[in-house]
Design a protein around this motif. Structure first.
Motif, PDB file in Angstrom:
ATOM      1  N   UNK A  46       0.826  -1.209   0.000  1.00  0.00           N
ATOM      2  CA  UNK A  46       0.000   0.000   0.000  1.00  0.00           C
ATOM      3  C   UNK A  46       0.855   1.252   0.000  1.00  0.00           C
ATOM      4  N   UNK A  47       0.357   2.279  -0.689  1.00  0.00           N
ATOM      5  CA  UNK A  47       1.113   3.535  -0.734  1.00  0.00           C
ATOM      6  C   UNK A  47       1.120   4.215   0.624  1.00  0.00           C
ATOM      7  N   UNK A  48       0.015   4.060   1.386  1.00  0.00           N
ATOM      8  CA  UNK A  48      -0.101   4.710   2.682  1.00  0.00           C
ATOM      9  C   UNK A  48      -0.757   3.759   3.662  1.00  0.00           C
ATOM     10  N   UNK A 107      -6.338  -1.557   4.624  1.00  0.00           N
ATOM     11  CA  UNK A 107      -7.466  -2.485   4.591  1.00  0.00           C
ATOM     12  C   UNK A 107      -8.028  -2.613   3.176  1.00  0.00           C
ATOM     13  N   UNK A 108      -8.304  -1.476   2.526  1.00  0.00           N
ATOM     14  CA  UNK A 108      -8.819  -1.529   1.166  1.00  0.00           C
ATOM     15  C   UNK A 108      -7.818  -2.215   0.232  1.00  0.00           C
ATOM     16  N   UNK A 160     -15.895   6.608  -5.416  1.00  0.00           N
ATOM     17  CA  UNK A 160     -16.151   5.282  -5.997  1.00  0.00           C
ATOM     18  C   UNK A 160     -14.892   4.735  -6.665  1.00  0.00           C
ATOM     19  N   UNK A 161     -14.170   5.599  -7.377  1.00  0.00           N
ATOM     20  CA  UNK A 161     -12.925   5.160  -8.023  1.00  0.00           C
ATOM     21  C   UNK A 161     -11.905   4.736  -6.988  1.00  0.00           C
ATOM     22  N   UNK A 162     -11.836   5.487  -5.897  1.00  0.00           N
ATOM     23  CA  UNK A 162     -10.898   5.155  -4.832  1.00  0.00           C
ATOM     24  C   UNK A 162     -11.240   3.796  -4.227  1.00  0.00           C
ATOM     25  N   UNK A 163     -12.526   3.525  -4.087  1.00  0.00           N
ATOM     26  CA  UNK A 163     -12.950   2.261  -3.478  1.00  0.00           C
ATOM     27  C   UNK A 163     -12.703   1.080  -4.411  1.00  0.00           C
ATOM     28  N   UNK A 164     -12.979   1.270  -5.689  1.00  0.00           N
ATOM     29  CA  UNK A 164     -12.857   0.164  -6.637  1.00  0.00           C
ATOM     30  C   UNK A 164     -11.412  -0.071  -7.042  1.00  0.00           C
ATOM     31  N   UNK A 165     -10.679   1.027  -7.315  1.00  0.00           N
ATOM     32  CA  UNK A 165      -9.337   0.899  -7.887  1.00  0.00           C
ATOM     33  C   UNK A 165      -8.229   1.200  -6.895  1.00  0.00           C
ATOM     34  N   UNK A 166      -8.538   1.998  -5.879  1.00  0.00           N
ATOM     35  CA  UNK A 166      -7.497   2.409  -4.955  1.00  0.00           C
ATOM     36  C   UNK A 166      -6.715   3.601  -5.427  1.00  0.00           C
TER      37      UNK A 166
END
Length: 969
Positions: A211-213, A218-219, A657-663
C-alpha cells in the motif's frame, strides 16, 4: 547527494498564517491538476488529498516539492507515503523546522575487483546465487538505500545466508515445495531475503505491491484478495501494520494460513535441503492485474527467466564492470527481472532505492547515477518527464551522467517529445543521445522482447496520419519531419517544453522504434484473420521464444485465449519497419495507470449506481496527455444535474467510488447531458468514440436531433469496419490474383524448360519471372548490374535468403545463366527436380557430413564454369526478419579458386511471401548487386575475411537486423 537547495529554517512560523499559505498552495495545485474543467470543493485542513481532491502520487509529489519551496524546509522522505490531509502536511513542515540537520553517509563510486558472470549451465535462480557464493561470496551485490542518505551493502554470501534462514522458517511453518507464498513488502533488505528464501524452500513467490499509505491498508488487502485466491497462497509476508487484519483477509482468501513479518520467519535451526529445483519449475508468478475481474498470474519458469536475462545481457553487452541504478519497484517485472535478476546473473552491482524516494525528489535517481558511476538504468516514460519538469536547475549543479551508457525507456507508452527534451536538457550534464533506449516487453515474455541491438539515438519515424488511420499503412513523411526542438530565447528546457510533433505537424504521426526481437525470440504482425502482414502495415502483435510463459496460473480459459497456434497474443497493435517494432496502440480498452492494468467495466458499473448518474451511461477510458506523455484515466458520465454545486458533489462521489474500486483517483471527470455517451446498437459503450469526443473537446457541442446523432455514430462505427473490410478484400484479391498468375505461368514455363535446350530454357525462365512481376504490378528495381562478372567469366554470387521468391527475383534481375545451389531434399519433388536440373542447379546434402564434403568438391569444380555459381549462404529460410550466419562453403571455394564474390542483396521478398506462409502480399522488391570482393590470400583467415566483408555489405543494404550467433553486441 544534493537532494535540495532549500536550507533548514529556524525562524518562527505563525501556525495560522502557515495553514492559510498551505491551503492556498493546495488550492492552486488542485486548480492546475483539474485544468479548470471542474469546480473545486472547499479545501480545509482535514480534507482528504485522495478522495476529496483526487491527488494521485505524482500530484502529491509535486505538492511536497512546492511546500518545501514555500516554507524553505526539506520534508522527510516518508512524507509522500504518510500525509493524508493538509493538516498532516502542515505537521510535517513544523516537524522539519525543529529537526536537526541530517548527517549524510559516504556514497561514492563503486570499485570492485574483476569477476565473471554466471555460466550458461546454470539452470535455476537457486543455482545462480549458489554459483556466485562459490566464486566470490564477499562481492557486493546490492546497495540498498535505506533512506536518502543511508546505503547498506548486501553481498552474495549475506543474501544466501539470510535467505536460507527464511527458507527454514517457511518449512517449519508447513510451507512445502510447490506452495505459493505472497510477498507484500516495500523495497528493503528483507524483500530480497524473503524472495530467495521462498525459492530455497522450493515454494513459489508471488510479489504484490504494498500500500502507498498505511491508511489504505485495509482496502488494499481486500483488492489483493483475488490475487491471493487465484494463487492459492498459503502465506503472506508483509509489514507489521497488516497483521491485525489477518482474520478479515482470511475470510476473503481462505487459503491463507499465516500472515507474518520477515522477523517472524527466521528460526535458529539450520537449513534443510528440500531437493534440487528444475529449469522448468515455476520460479514465480507475475500478476498482470488485481484491481478488477479475475487476476491473471503469468507463470514464469527458471528457464524463462534465465533465457530472458541472458538475451537482454547480450543485447546490451552487459559485463560485471557495469553498475545498475534502479528505483523501480521490485514487485514489478521491469524492476524485479530486468534490474535485479539481470544484475544478479551478470555479477553487476545493483544500486536500488524505493520508488517513494524517487517520486519525492526525482533528482535522487540522477545523483545516484553520478555518485556510483552508474552505467545502466531503466524507467517508464513518466520518470524522464518528471526529471525534465520537476527538478530545479540548482539541484543539478555538478551532476555528471557521462558514465551512463544505456537508459531504457519502457513499461508504458513512450513519448518522442519526452525523450527529446530529456536528452536536450541533460546533454549539458554528460547524457548522450544514444544512451536513451526505447524498449518493449511484457510479462508473458518474462519482461524483455524487443531491444535496440546497438547504441543509437532513439529512432522516430514520422508517417502520414490520415493514411494510417484510414488504411493502417505507415507511409513515411519526409517533408514535414520536425527539426530538432528549439527553445525560445530566455526560456529554460524544463519550464518551456517544446511543442510535441503531433501539434506542430498535423499531417504526421510519430512512431517510436522499439528495437528488434531479442536473440531466440520472434515477433510478427497479423491481421484479424491471423495472417501475417507485410512491413509498414498495422496489425496485432504476436510473439514466441524461449522466454514465453506457458500460460496463466490456474486459469486454463485465459491461457487458451493467450495462444494463437504456437504464437502468443500481446493484445497490442503495431507494425514493423526494417524488422523493427513500432507500437501503435492496444487491441483492448485496458488502461495503464500507476503501473497497473485497469479494466474499465467495473469502474463504469460502480459509477452507474451513484445518485445523479444515468445508469448504464458511463464510460471510463484512457487519454494520453500530449504535454507529458503520461496516460490519464478519464470518466465520462451522463447526468441531469444542473447546478454547479450538485455537479461538484457528484464528482466527489465518483472520485470516492474510483478510490474504493481501484485504490487510485481518476484524472478527470467529465459530466455531460443525456445521450452524449455513444453506444452500439446493442447498448454497449463505444469507448473509442468517447475518447474522440473528449480529445476533440466536443463533449459540450450543441445537441443535434437523435436521428442525426444515431446516423453519425453509425457511420463512425462503420468506417473502421469498412476500412478493415477493404484492406482484407484487397489482400485476398492480390493473393488470389498472384496465385492465378502463377498457376497460368508455371505450366507452360515448366513444360518449355523441360523440352528446350538449356540456353533457351533460361530465356523462358527469365521471361516467366519478369512477366510475373509485370502482371502483378510489383515495383521492381535493380542496382549495380554492371558489377556482375562479364559474360563467360566465372564468379560466385552470394544472396541473402528471405523468401521462396528469391530465386525468381535473382533470375529477373540478371541477364545471364546462373548455377544455383539448392538443398538435396528438393530431389524428392519430381516437379522441382526436373525444372531445376534443366537450369543446371547443383544439389547439396545438408545433414550427411561425408556426402556434404563430396558435394563441396563438385561445387568447386563447377565454380570455374562461365556461369556464376549462385549460393544462399544462410542455408535455409527464416520467417523472422534478420540476416543469419553465413556458411563458409562459398567463400572457401572462392579462396581456393581465387574467384571474386559478388554480394547480392534482396529487399522486400520477405514481406511479399514469408517462410511458412502461402499468402502473398503486395511489396516493392529491390535487388542490389554489390561490387566484386576478391580474396586476399589463400589461408583460413582469407576465407573468414571474405565471408565477413560480403556479409557486412549485404547487412548494410538489406535493412534487417544482424542475427548472427557469433556477433558481439
Amino acid at each position: 547527494m544534493p537532494d535540495s537547495h532549500i536550507p533548514h529554517s529556524t525562524a518562527e512560523l505563525d501556525p495560522k498564517q502557515a495553514a492559510q499559505q498551505l491551503l492556498a498552495l493546495i488550492e492552486q495545485l488542485a486548480s492546475e491538476a483539474n485544468q479548470g474543467t471542474s469546480a473545486l470543493p472547499e479545501i480545509q485542513l482535514d480534507s482528504q488529498l485522495d478522495s476529496d481532491l483526487g491527488f494521485d502520487s505524482l500530484i502529491r509529489a509535486e505538492l511536497i516539492q512546492r511546500t518545501e519551496v514555500c516554507f524553505a524546509v526539506p520534508l522527510s522522505d516518508q512524507a509522500l507515503a504518510t500525509i493524508e490531509t493538509p493538516r498532516d502536511l502542515l505537521n510535517e513542515v513544523f516537524s522539519a523546522l525543529q529537526a536537526p540537520s541530517a548527517v549524510k553517509a559516504n556514497i561514492g563510486e563503486i570499485h570492485l575487483e574483476k569477476a565473471e558472470k554466471a555460466p550458461e549451465q546454470v539452470e535455476t535462480l537457486q543455482e545462480l546465487l549458489d554459483w556466485h557464493v562459490q566464486h566470490h561470496p564477499d562481492r557486493p551485490h546490492l546497495y540498498v538505500y535505506q533512506n536518502a542518505d543511508d546505503v547498506e551493502i548486501i553481498s552474495y554470501q549475506v543474501l544466501h545466508e539470510r535467505a536460507r534462514k527464511i527458507a527454514q522458517g517457511l518449512l517449519a511453518a508447513g510451507i512445502e515445495p510447490g506452495h505459493t507464498v505472497a510477498i507484500m513488502l516495500p523495497t528493503c533488505n528483507e524483500y530480497f531475503f524473503c524472495f530467495y528464501g521462498i525459492l530455497y524452500a522450493r515454494a513459489i513467490p508471488v510479489p504484490i505491491y504494498p500500500p502507498a499509505r498505511p491508511s489504505q491498508l485495509e482496502d488494499h488487502l481486500m483488492r489483493h484478495a483475488k490475487i491471493l485466491q487465484n494463487a492459492d497462497a498459503r502465506m503472506l509476508i508483509t509489514v507489521n501494520e497488516a497483521k491485525p487484519l489477518s482474520q478479515l483477509l482470511r475470510m476473503q482468501a481462505t487459503s491463507i494460513e499465516h500472515i507474518v513479518t520477515p522477523d517472524e520467519i527466521a528460526p535458529d535451526q539450520d537449513y534443510v535441503h528440500v531437493g534440487q529445483a528444475k529449469a522448468d519449475d515455476i520460479a514465480f508468478l507475475q500478476y498482470t492485474s488485481g484491481s478488477t475481474g479475475t487476476p491473471k498470474g503469468v507463470t514464469l519458469t527458471h528457464r524463462n527467466l534465465l533465457t530472458n536475462v541472458r538475451a537482454m545481457g547480450k543485447a546490451v553487452g552487459a559485463t560485471p564492470d557495469d553498475v545498475f541504478i534502479s528505483w523501480l519497484p521490485v514487485y514489478h517485472d521491469m524492476g524485479l527481472i530486468g534490474a535485479w535478476f539481470g544484475s544478479l546473473y551478470h555479477a553487476i552491482p545493483l544500486v536500488i532505492m524505493s520508488p517513494l524516494l524517487f517520486l519525492a525528489k526525482p533528482q535522487r535517481w540522477l545523483w545516484a547515477i553520478h555518485h556510483h558511476k552508474g552505467t545502466l538504468s531503466a524507467a517508464p516514460n513518466f520518470a524522464y518527464e518528471l526529471c525534465v519538469n520537476k527538478i530545479d536547475e540548482r539541484d543539478l549543479q555538478g551532476l555528471d551522467l557521462s558514465s551512463l551508457r544505456r537508459a531504457w525507456n519502457g513499461a508504458e507508452p513512450i513519448s518522442a517529445d519526452t525523450m527529446a527534451r530529456f536528452t536536450e536538457r541533460f546533454a549539458r550534464y554528460g547524457f548522450r543521445p544514444e544512451a536513451m533506449a526505447p524498449v518493449y516487453g511484457l510479462a508473458e515474455s518474462t519482461v524483455g522482447l524487443t531491444f535496440p541491438m546497438q547504441p543509437r539515438a532513439p529512432r522516430v519515424e514520422y508517417i502520414d496520419r490520415d493514411t494510417f488511420f484510414r488504411s493502417g499503412q505507415a507511409i513515411a513523411v519526409t517533408s514535414n519531419k520536425p527539426e530538432k526542438p528549439q527553445h525560445q530565447p530566455g526560456s529554460t528546457p524544463h519550464t518551456s517544453p517544446t511543442p510535441h510533433p503531433d501539434h506542430t505537424f498535423a499531417d504526421s504521426l510519430p512512431l517510436i522504434g522499439l528495437g528488434h526481437p531479442l536473440p531466440g525470440h520472434q515477433i510478427r504482425i497479423v491481421d484479424s484473420q491471423g495472417r501475417e502482414l507485410p512491413e509498414r502495415q498495422e496489425g496485432e502483435l504476436e510473439f514466441k521464444g524461449l522466454s514465453s510463459t506457458q500460460g496463466y496460473y490456474r486459469s486454463p480459459e485465459k491461457t487458451q485465449e493467450l495462444y494463437h497456434q504456437d504464437w502468443l497474443r500481446t493484445g497490442d497493435r503495431g507494425l514493423t519497419i526494417d524488422g523493427e517494432l513500432f507500437l501503435t496502440g492496444r487491441c483492448k480498452d485496458i488502461i495503464i495507470k500507476a503501473g497497473r492494468n485497469i479494466y474499465p467495466h467495473e469502474l463504469e458499473a460502480a459509477v452507474s449506481q451513484l445518485p445523479g448518474v444515468r445508469k448504464g451511461c458511463v464510460a471510463a477510458f484512457a487519454h494520453t496527455n500530449t504535454r507529458n506523455g503520461t496516460e490519464q484515466l478519464i470518466v465520462l458520465a451522463e447526468t441531469n444535474l444542473r447546478t454547479e454545486e450538485d455537479k461538484t458533489a457528484l464528482r466527489n462521489r465518483i472520485q470516492a467510488a474510483a478510490q474504493e474500486v481501484l485504490g487510485i483517483p481518476v484524472d478527470d471527470i467529465a459530466l455531460c447531458p443525456p445521450h452524449t455517451v455513444p453506444k452500439t446498437s446493442s447498448g454497449k459503450i463505444r469507448r473509442s468514440s468517447c475518447r474522440h469526443l473528449y480529445d476533440t473537446g466536443t463533449l459540450n457541442a450543441p445537441q443535434r436531433a437523435v436521428w442525426w446523432q444515431t446516423l453519425r455514430v453509425a457511420v463512425a462505427g462503420m468506417q473502421p469496419t469498412l476500412n478493415q473490410f477493404v484492406r482484407q478484400a484487397k489482400s485476398y484479391l492480390f493473393a488470389g490474383y498472384m496465385w492465378l498468375i502463377l498457376g497460368l505461368l508455371a505450366p507452360p514455363v515448366w513444360l518449355l524448360v523441360a523440352l528446350l535446350p538449356s540456353h533457351l530454357a533460361w530465356r523462358v525462365t527469365r521471361w516467366g519471372a519478369r512477366t510475373l512481376l509485370w502482371l502483378t504490378a510489383t515495383p521492381f528495381t535493380v542496382q549495380g548490374k554492371s558489377h556482375l562478372p562479364p559474360k563467360g567469366t566465372p564468379g560466385i554470387l552470394v544472396v541473402n535468403h528471405a523468401s521462396y521468391l528469391d530465386g525468381i527475383m535473382v533470375i529477373a534481375a540478371t541477364d545471364r545463366e546462373l548455377q544455383f545451389v539448392a538443398k538435396s531434399e528438393l530431389l524428392g519433388n519430381t516437379f522441382a527436380r526436373i525444372f531445376l536440373e534443366k537450369l543446371g542447379t547443383h544439389f547439396v546434402e545438408r545433414f550427411d557430413t561425408e556426402k556434404s564434403l563430396s558435394d563441396s568438391q563438385k561445387l568447386a569444380e563447377a565454380s570455374m564454369r562461365p556461369s556464376p555459381l549462385t549460393i544462399f549462404p544462410e542455408g535455409t529460410l527464416y520467417r523472422m526478419a534478420g540476416l543469419h550466419d553465413f556458411h563458409l562453403g562459398a567463400f572457401q571455394i572462392a579462396v581456393d579458386k581465387q574467384l571474386p564474390v559478388i554480394p547480392v542483396t534482396l529487399r522486400g521478398t520477405r514481406s511479399m511471401l514469408r517462410d511458412q506462409s502461402l499468402f502473398p502480399r503486395r511489396s516493392a522488391i529491390d535487388v542490389i548487386i554489390g561490387q566484386p570482393i576478391y580474396p586476399n590470400g589463400e589461408d583460413w583467415h582469407a576465407v573468414l575475411t571474405l565471408r565477413n566483408r560480403a556479409r557486412a555489405e549485404i547487412l548494410a543494404q538489406c535493412g534487417e537486423p544482424d542475427l548472427a550467433h557469433e556477433t558481439t553486441r
